[in-house]
Design a protein around this motif. Structure first.
Motif, PDB file in Angstrom:
ATOM      1  N   GLN A   1       0.837  -1.202   0.000  1.00 35.93           N
ATOM      2  CA  GLN A   1       0.000   0.000   0.000  1.00 35.93           C
ATOM      3  C   GLN A   1       0.871   1.250   0.000  1.00 35.93           C
ATOM      4  O   GLN A   1       0.598   2.216  -0.713  1.00 35.93           O
ATOM      5  CB  GLN A   1      -0.928  -0.008   1.214  1.00 35.93           C
ATOM      6  N   MET A   2       1.939   1.239   0.797  1.00 38.69           N
ATOM      7  CA  MET A   2       2.843   2.382   0.869  1.00 38.69           C
ATOM      8  C   MET A   2       3.464   2.657  -0.500  1.00 38.69           C
ATOM      9  O   MET A   2       3.621   3.808  -0.905  1.00 38.69           O
ATOM     10  CB  MET A   2       3.933   2.119   1.916  1.00 38.69           C
ATOM     11  N   LYS A   3       3.802   1.603  -1.224  1.00 40.72           N
ATOM     12  CA  LYS A   3       4.402   1.745  -2.557  1.00 40.72           C
ATOM     13  C   LYS A   3       3.466   2.518  -3.478  1.00 40.72           C
ATOM     14  O   LYS A   3       3.890   3.449  -4.177  1.00 40.72           O
ATOM     15  CB  LYS A   3       4.712   0.364  -3.126  1.00 40.72           C
TER      16      LYS A   3
ATOM     17  N   ILE B   1       3.795   9.381 -10.119  1.00 46.12           N
ATOM     18  CA  ILE B   1       4.186   8.236 -10.938  1.00 46.12           C
ATOM     19  C   ILE B   1       2.998   7.290 -11.027  1.00 46.12           C
ATOM     20  O   ILE B   1       2.421   6.915 -10.005  1.00 46.12           O
ATOM     21  CB  ILE B   1       5.405   7.508 -10.336  1.00 46.12           C
ATOM     22  N   SER B   2       2.623   6.903 -12.225  1.00 46.24           N
ATOM     23  CA  SER B   2       1.522   5.961 -12.410  1.00 46.24           C
ATOM     24  C   SER B   2       2.050   4.547 -12.249  1.00 46.24           C
ATOM     25  O   SER B   2       2.633   3.980 -13.165  1.00 46.24           O
ATOM     26  CB  SER B   2       0.906   6.127 -13.802  1.00 46.24           C
TER      27      SER B   2
ATOM     28  N   GLY C   1       0.948  -4.435 -10.546  1.00 42.09           N
ATOM     29  CA  GLY C   1       2.176  -4.576  -9.773  1.00 42.09           C
ATOM     30  C   GLY C   1       3.438  -4.715 -10.598  1.00 42.09           C
ATOM     31  O   GLY C   1       4.536  -4.693 -10.055  1.00 42.09           O
ATOM     32  N   TYR C   2       3.308  -4.835 -11.912  1.00 43.00           N
ATOM     33  CA  TYR C   2       4.490  -4.977 -12.763  1.00 43.00           C
ATOM     34  C   TYR C   2       5.104  -3.608 -13.005  1.00 43.00           C
ATOM     35  O   TYR C   2       4.489  -2.740 -13.612  1.00 43.00           O
ATOM     36  CB  TYR C   2       4.121  -5.628 -14.098  1.00 43.00           C
TER      37      TYR C   2
ATOM     38  N   GLU D   1      12.351   6.278 -11.691  1.00 41.52           N
ATOM     39  CA  GLU D   1      11.041   6.211 -11.032  1.00 41.52           C
ATOM     40  C   GLU D   1      11.022   5.122  -9.956  1.00 41.52           C
ATOM     41  O   GLU D   1      10.583   5.352  -8.828  1.00 41.52           O
ATOM     42  CB  GLU D   1       9.938   5.955 -12.059  1.00 41.52           C
ATOM     43  N   ASN D   2      11.512   3.935 -10.309  1.00 45.82           N
ATOM     44  CA  ASN D   2      11.561   2.845  -9.330  1.00 45.82           C
ATOM     45  C   ASN D   2      12.462   3.208  -8.154  1.00 45.82           C
ATOM     46  O   ASN D   2      12.124   2.936  -7.000  1.00 45.82           O
ATOM     47  CB  ASN D   2      12.045   1.551  -9.983  1.00 45.82           C
TER      48      ASN D   2
END
Length: 73
Positions: free
Chosen positions: A22-24, A33-34, A39-40, A48-49
């Protein structure tokens, strides 16, 4: 410290996985960031990651500091 696991990304507290997931998504949204709902994250840039991971780390450190500060009042 010896670690028999092949990955160092294993959760120590398995029950935290939902909260971390959820935090991610929350942090990605805060950063504009979309993050794909499936989850991929392979279509996101390294920047971004890395930003998402960095902010997760910052938030977890802040939460731990607050918890520790409460213990030593």
């Amino acid at each position: 410290m010896a670690n028999n696991n092949s990955s160092s990304n294993n959760l120590v507290v398995k029950q935290a996985s939902g909260a971390l997931e959820q935090m991610k998504y929350e942090i990605a949204q805060e950063l504009g960031i979309s993050f794909p709902q499936d989850g991929y994250a392979g279509n996101l840039t390294s920047y971004e990651n890395g930003s998402i991971g960095g902010y997760i780390t910052k938030r977890l450190v802040t939460l731990a500091e607050q918890q520790l500060a409460g213990q030593f009042k």
